[in-house]
Structures are given as structure tokens and as C-alpha cells.
Scaffold this active site. Structure first.
Site, PDB file in Angstrom:
ATOM      1  N   PHE A  89     -11.447  -7.198  13.917  1.00  0.00           N
ATOM      2  CA  PHE A  89     -10.112  -7.836  13.017  1.00  0.00           C
ATOM      3  C   PHE A  89      -9.990  -6.735  12.027  1.00  0.00           C
ATOM      4  CE2 PHE A  89      -8.610  -9.939   9.170  1.00  0.00           C
ATOM      5  CZ  PHE A  89      -7.352 -10.310   9.740  1.00  0.00           C
ATOM      6  N   GLN A  90      -8.677  -6.305  11.788  1.00  0.00           N
ATOM      7  CA  GLN A  90      -8.023  -5.432  10.897  1.00  0.00           C
ATOM      8  C   GLN A  90      -9.038  -4.116  11.025  1.00  0.00           C
ATOM      9  OE1 GLN A  90      -7.760  -6.840   6.958  1.00  0.00           O
ATOM     10  NE2 GLN A  90      -5.783  -7.670   7.363  1.00  0.00           N
ATOM     11  N   LYS A 107     -17.311  -1.077   5.667  1.00  0.00           N
ATOM     12  CA  LYS A 107     -17.665  -1.980   4.651  1.00  0.00           C
ATOM     13  C   LYS A 107     -19.332  -2.076   4.354  1.00  0.00           C
ATOM     14  CE  LYS A 107     -16.885  -6.716   3.136  1.00  0.00           C
ATOM     15  NZ  LYS A 107     -16.218  -8.364   3.559  1.00  0.00           N
ATOM     16  N   MET A 124      24.245   9.534   2.932  1.00  0.00           N
ATOM     17  CA  MET A 124      23.858  10.945   3.371  1.00  0.00           C
ATOM     18  C   MET A 124      24.166  10.952   5.281  1.00  0.00           C
ATOM     19  SD  MET A 124      23.351  14.077   3.031  1.00  0.00           S
ATOM     20  CE  MET A 124      22.351  14.648   1.616  1.00  0.00           C
ATOM     21  N   GLU A 180       0.910  -1.096  -0.193  1.00  0.00           N
ATOM     22  CA  GLU A 180      -0.005  -0.127   0.139  1.00  0.00           C
ATOM     23  C   GLU A 180       0.849   1.155   0.214  1.00  0.00           C
ATOM     24  OE1 GLU A 180      -0.749  -2.546   2.109  1.00  0.00           O
ATOM     25  OE2 GLU A 180      -2.658  -3.287   1.902  1.00  0.00           O
TER      26      GLU A 180
END
Lengths: 563, 171
Positions: free
Chosen positions: A113-114, A163, A468, A51
Site C-alpha cells: 500500500f502506497q 518506515k 500564451m 506535496e
């Protein structure tokens, strides 16, 4: 017309002219992906490996086109994986709409969940965000998200859709694309004061930033600079806002900026700041920056005024409009002496080494790449030494041809951004300059480039160290190289091949041109060029943090001898 | 930018009445490092709008920064910057004091200070006082020797003096 929430979402994206989205499916966005399947003839969905890659791709797409970039992720880890990309867009004022799924409304707040409170998580890194609990609010919320993302100072907006909302039916009424909100014109008395100050200025200097790109004001900057004979310098974010082959161009200002630009900020009597914000990478010492100069600050965001450096005149408004009015009201001027003084601080680049066996110099790679590519080429960078070399040595001539994470400094930005850029500009050459540290962070997106046959040229500045940070350890930590020399054994060309990507190597000076030519000619997919550079190559000049131009380090040997 | 005089300032902030406004505002104060002294939230007589009254110390440059940053939040409608001496302002104190022996003295003291007795316990008295912060603190100091059992205090709420209101020039 009754549609479900997912179809309403996609209809609203189509209203806004969105035809490309970047994302990754998951449980709570299954309804949205089902609709994407149905709408696949009108909206192409680009599947990334992670993602984070999708969020950087949406950002790269937005920077290349100026349009709002869109990314989609599922709830929980999908949503949190977007966070770095959203923050990157926020810091650089890039218009983006991030859409996340969430658990169904009855499950919200139950540690389902999630489940994650992604609107809570992203409050500090979005312009605004929404949790849509009622499908009847969805269409207007999505429209408002696009309006906010592109209005005033652009930025990311997140829309979280549970959802059950993406499944529920509601009446959908089409609407036209939203417009950016009107920006109030600059105030008359302040315009007047600006004109007075500029008319009297003996040593004026233009300092431009990302606002010039966002506002599309490059032409207006040029018109003002040419009419009043004013030299121009830029922050990293403003590069491309003024053509680098223009006689008035002094280069990038700040920590790794040119001597000419930094000396000009010290010596000017009037500083005209266009869409820039005196970041600590530009004004290391804000109290000493352009000290004694009158400062005219033009910005669309009122909160930038007097945040880091106090200004003499604050001109709030759209840059394009403000600059046009100011230029129109002023008589042409000449600043021959001042320009000559600025020119004295220009440093010529050394000639290319002629020995083909000489070690590889990163600046030579970038200068050669510039010579071999047309002005339409979009250069994407990651973050670190290679980013600064890109800013210094790959000259920019027009806006939206340099994609780089300036504000947040996101290592791992480049791969996703290059994907977004290639989809935004299928006919342009996209070159990504990265380092081995950054590449190791998000190299998974190589698989995306291969799947979609994106002919991105990846120049990997491979010094086997975290360059760097190591350079800072060299300068400020007496060469105590903690965790910057990881002795990784990755064989990059082989790694590329394993992904189905061509891998090439530049090992010596003589390889640079032929290998770059071969890479640029590759059209059927990405090509990775492993550029084996010295781990002791430095980014110079360098103004130490908190310092000013008088502390500029121009040679590491001299600096070390002096200590 | 610490270039101006430091004074105690009241921000009267009109916001849309939405659940996340408090979080967005406090998140902004936190991440920008602005120190809030008190914060009071209430509804207004307009159903869709809430009023936040924030008091803070800072020089006028910082206050102006805060005002501009607040105005960038989508949910914020208006921000008025008031000087404390230019507004009608009040906070509310509830204080429970030990009063097993000195009940009479305490009652006289509270009366003199304009307090109301809101509860009488076996060994305690609970007073309510509304007023400016200085008056409230003075009362607390006066009853301290008797033994403060517990106290609660709201922050300051304030309206600008005169006929003007926060709704002026609002569309």
C-alpha cells in the site's frame, strides 16, 4: 548517543543549518513527523495543501536564500506529487533535498500500500538519489545528499527512507555542516586565450544566465563589463545578475527578449557566455546564433560545452573566480561605437495611458508595481504570458529577486514558490504574478498562505484564456483556439474570500495604482488582485521557435497584415 | 553536433559497484538519445568497482558529450574513450547449428575459424567463438546455410593496449 532514524535525520538537517522544512505527513513518514513534533523548537515545519506546493516552496526558499531547500512527503502519491517540483528545481539547477518515506524494507518490491519506487522515478530529474535500507547509513547519506545538492552545478537530491529505517535505533555522532566540493580552477592556457580574444574584440557582448546567480558572480560580471565597456544581456534565469538600470544593460535575450539584446547577439564579434546554456528559448536557431562570433563559454558544468552551440574557448570553473581572473588580466577598454550601435536598437516604452477609463494593460500594472515597490521586493511568477511580461517590465536590480520556472516552465509553480520565498525572507515583500490558468492549477495553496498569515500580494493576470498557448495558436495555427478559451466562471475575489484571503479587482486603468497601493499595504495575510486584462494582449516582441532576430515579430497587426 | 567524423567508439567506464548504476547509465543514454550498440558489465579486481564496456557509433562531438554527461553521475569514477583499433577487444558467440547431415563439413569449418565445440546434440552442434565483431559475424554468415537453430552473443569487452590501465591516475 543512540537515536532513532527520524531523530538522526533531523539532527543531520540541523547540522546543515536547516531550520525550515516544507511537507505533508502520511503513513510512512509518521516516525519523522513524530520527531518533528519533538524538534519543533528548532525546525519549523510548514504544512502545505499538496506535496507539489511543498516542493515548489522548498525551491522558492532555496532560490531566495541560496541555501538548500528541504521538503518531506510520504511514500506513494506523496512522493510522486513532489516530482514536478523536483524536476523544476533540476532544470533550473536549484539546490534541494527531498525526503520521502517508503514502506518498511520487508514490504519493498511487493506492491505494498502506497509503495512507489521513487528513486527509480526520479533518476532522470535528480543529481542523485538514495534509498536508505540501513539506519547506520542514514546520517552519512543525508550529509552526502546536502553535499551533492550544493556542489558544482547545484540541483535536487532525493533521500528515500523506509518506515522501519526511520524507526530503528543507531549510534549518532554529530558532524559539522558539509561543504560544497572544491571546483578545479580554470586552465591557464584557456584563460590566456580568453584574454587574447577579449583584448582584440571590437564588438564584445556578455550573455549571462542562471549560473551567475548560483555562483554569486553578479559583482564580477559587472566588474568585467565596466572595465572592458561590454554590453550585457541575459537569459530569463540570469535576470538580476546585472542591474537593469545600468547603461550597459541591453535586456533579456531570446524569444521574448529585447530587440537590442537580440540584435547584439547577431552583430557581436565576441560572445562571453557566463553560466548560460544556449537554451532553445534563447538560441532558437543554434546554427545562426552569434554566427561568426568567437564564443567564450564559462560554466561549472563541463557537459554544457558544445551541447547546443560550439564554443571557441571552454572555460570550466567557478564563474566568480574565472571572471575575477579574466578581469584582472585585461586592460580597460572602450567600445563607444559598438555601444552606440547597440543603443540604436533600444525601444523606448510607451508613456502610461492617462485615461482612467482605458482598459487595463498588463505592462502598465507591472511597471506601476515596480514603481511602488522597493528593490528588496521578491517577484515570483508562474508560467506563460504574465511571466514574460514580468521579465520584460518588472526590472531586476540584484540576484535572487526573481523566482520563475525557466527550464521546465512549470505552470502552478508560483503559489508554492511564493510561500517558500516568504519564509526565506519574512521581512521582504513577496509579490506573485500569476495567470488565471496557472492559478487554477495550484490555488489550493491559498489556504497555506492564509493559515500562516503570509502577506503575499498575488497579481492574477486574468484574461479568461490560456494566453500564451492561445497566442501561439493565433500566430502559428491560424487562430484555431483549441482548448484555450475554457469559459470558466470563477469569481476570483469571492474565491479568495472563501479561503479567508482579501480579494481586490483592477478593472480599468485608473484602478491600477490605488488598488496596488492597497494590496501592498496589506500586512496580515495574502491579498489577491484580480487584474482583468484583455484576452488579446500579446507578449511581444516574439521570435518564432527555430528562428532568429531577423524574423522577430514586433507588432501583431503588422504580422497579420503581412500574411 | 554532427561536425566530426563518425567512428565506432568504445567507452570503458569505471563505476562504483552499486545496484542502481546500470539503471542510471541506461536512463542517461535513453533520455539523451544516445544509441548503444553493445553493453557489457563485469566486476573488476577491486571489490568496490565495476567496469562497463559500451560500444557506440557517433561523431567525436557526441562521444565527448556522452563522456561529460557520464562523468556527472555520482556513481561513475572514470570514463576512458578508446578507439576500437587501439584496444584488445573480444566478444563471445554461442551458436547452435543444424547438423543432421553436414556434421563433418561443419566441424572442419569451425576448426578453421578457431571455434570450440561446446555441445554435440543428436541433430545439432553448438560452437563457441570469441573474437572481434567482424570475425564473429563472418562465422555466423558461414554457418547460416546449414541452418542456425539459435544463437547468443555477448557485447564487446575491451582493454587498452600497452601497460596503461583504467586505474591509472585514479586516487
Amino acid at each position: 548517543m543512540k537515536l532513532n532514524g527520524s531523530e538522526i535525520l533531523l539532527e543531520c538537517l540541523l547540522e546543515q543549518g536547516v531550520d525550515t522544512v516544507f511537507g505533508y505527513p502520511g503513513g510512512t513518514v509518521l516516525n519523522i513527523y513524530d520527531a518533528l513534533y519533538k524538534y519543533s523548537d528548532r525546525i519549523q515545519h510548514i504544512l502545505t495543501a499538496h506535496e507539489q506546493g511543498a516542493s515548489h516552496a522548498a525551491d522558492g526558499y532555496a532560490r531566495t536564500t541560496g541555501k538548500v531547500g528541504v521538503c518531506i512527503a510520504t511514500s506513494g502519491p506523496g512522493a510522486t506529487n513532489l516530482v514536478t517540483g523536483i524536476a523544476t528545481a533540476y532544470m533550473d539547477s536549484i539546490p534541494m533535498v527531498a525526503i520521502t518515506g517508503n514502506v518498511a524494507t520487508p514490504l519493498l518490491g511487493r506492491d505494498s500500500f502506497q509503495e512507489i519506487d521513487i528513486t527509480g522515478v526520479t533518476i532522470p530529474i535528480t543529481k542523485h538519489n538514495f534509498l536508505v535500507k540501513d539506519v547506520n547509513q542514514l546520517a552519512d547519506t543525508v550529509r552526502l545528499a546536502f553535499e551533492i545538492a550544493q556542489s558544482g552545478r547545484p540541483g535536487p537530491v532525493l533521500v528515500d527512507i523506509p518506515k522501519d529505517v526511520s524507526a530503528a535505533l543507531a549510534e549518532y555522532t554529530p558532524a559539522p555542516a558539509v561543504k560544497a566540493r572544491p571546483i578545479a580552477p580554470p586552465k591557464a592556457d584557456r584563460l590566456e586565450r580568453t584574454v587574447e580574444i577579449l583584448a582584440e574584440a571590437k564588438r564584445p557582448l556578455l550573455y549571462i544566465g542562471g549560473g551567475v546567480i548560483a555562483s554569486g558572480a553578479a559583482e564580477q560580471v559587472r566588474a568585467l563589463a565596466e572595465k572592458l565597456d561590454i554590453p550585457v544581456c541575459s537569459s530569463l534565469m540570469g535576470l538580476g545578475g546585472f542591474p537593469a538600470d545600468h547603461p550597459l544593460w541591453l535586456g533579456m535575450v531570446g524569444m521574448h527578449g529585447t530587440r537590442a539584446a537580440n540584435c547584439a547577439t547577431r552583430d557581436c564579434d565576441t560572445l562571453i557566455v557566463c553560466g548560460a546554456r544556449f537554451s532553445d528559448r534563447v538560441a532558437g536557431n543554434p546554427k545562426g546564433f552569434a554566427a561568426g562570433a568567437k564564443i567564450i563559454h564559462m560554466d561549472v558544468d563541463h557537459a554544457e560545452f558544445d551541447k547546443n552551440v560550439l564554443s571557441t574557448v571552454r572555460l570550466a570553473g567557478d564563474l566568480k573566480e574565472t571572471l575575477a581572473i579574466v578581469t584582472d588580466r585585461l586592460d580597460p577598454a572602450c567600445h563607444t561605437e559598438w555601444l552606440a550601435a547597440c543603443a540604436e536598437n533600444r525601444v523606448e516604452w510607451p508613456a502610461f495611458p492617462t485615461d482612467p477609463e482605458a482598459p487595463v494593460d498588463p505592462s502598465v500594472i507591472l511597471r506601476t508595481l515596480r514603481d511602488l515597490t522597493d528593490r528588496d521586493t521578491v517577484l515570483v511568477t508562474d508560467v506563460g504570458q504574465h511571466q514574460m511580461w514580468s521579465a520584460q517590465f518588472y526590472k531586476q536590480y540584484a540576484p535572487r529577486h526573481l523566482l520563475t520556472s525557466g527550464g521546465l516552465g512549470t505552470m502552478g509553480y508560483g503559489m508554492g514558490a511564493a510561500i517558500g520565498a516568504q519564509f526565506a525572507a519574512p521581512d521582504k515583500k513577496i509579490a506573485l504574478v500569476t495567470g488565471d490558468g496557472c492559478f487554477h492549477m495550484n490555488l489550493n495553496e491559498l489556504t497555506t498562505m492564509v493559515s500562516y498569515k503570509l502577506p503575499v500580494v498575488i497579481l492574477l493576470m486574468d484574461n479568461r484564456v490560456l494566453g500564451m498557448v492561445r497566442q501561439w495558436q493565433k500566430v502559428f495555427y491560424q487562430k484555431r483556439f483549441a482548448a484555450t478559451d475554457p469559459e470558466r466562471q470563477t469569481d476570483f475575489p469571492k474565491l479568495a474570500e472563501a479561503f479567508g484571503c482579501k480579494g481586490l479587482v483592477i478593472e480599468k486603468n485608473g484602478d491600477i495604482e490605488p488598488v496596488l497601493r492597497e494590496a501592498l499595504a496589506t500586512a496580515d495575510g495574502p491579498v489577491l488582485v484580480d487584474c482583468r486584462i484583455s484576452k488579446d494582449a500579446n507578449v511581444l516582441p516574439m521570435i518564432p521557435p527555430g528562428g532568429s532576430v531577423d524574423q522577430m515579430i514586433e507588432s501583431m497587426e503588422e504580422y497579420e497584415n503581412e500574411r | 553536433m554532427s561536425t566530426h567524423n563518425e567512428e565506432r567508439t568504445v567507452l570503458s567506464v569505471l563505476t562504483y559497484n552499486r545496484p542502481s548504476v546500470l539503471l542510471r547509465m541506461t536512463s542517461l543514454f535513453y533520455r539523451r538519445g544516445y544509441n548503444i550498440e553493445t553493453l557489457v558489465v563485469c566486476e573488476t579486481d577491486r571489490e568496490d568497482l565495476s567496469r562497463f564496456t559500451v560500444t557506440l557509433s557517433g561523431d567525436s562531438g557526441i562521444i565527448e558529450q556522452i563522456r561529460r554527461q557520464l562523468l556527472k553521475l555520482e556513481d561513475i569514477v572514470k570514463v576512458d574513450v578508446l578507439q576500437l583499433d587501439e584496444c584488445a577487444a573480444s566478444e563471445l558467440l554461442l551458436i547452435k547449428v543444424r547438423a543432421a547431415e553436414n556434421r563433418h563439413d561443419l566441424l572442419i569449418l569451425s576448426q578453421a575459424c578457431g571455434c570450440r565445440v561446446v555441445d554435440i546434440g543428436q541433430d545439432s552442434l553448438t560452437f563457441e567463438l570469441s573474437g572481434r565483431g567482424a570475425d564473429v559475424r563472418a562465422f555466423i554468415d558461414k554457418v547460416r546455410p546449414y541452418g542456425i537453430l539459435e544463437m547468443g552473443c555477448t557485447g564487446l569487452t575491451a582493454l587498452q593496449r600497452g601497460d596503461s590501465t583504467i586505474f591509472d591516475s585514479l586516487i
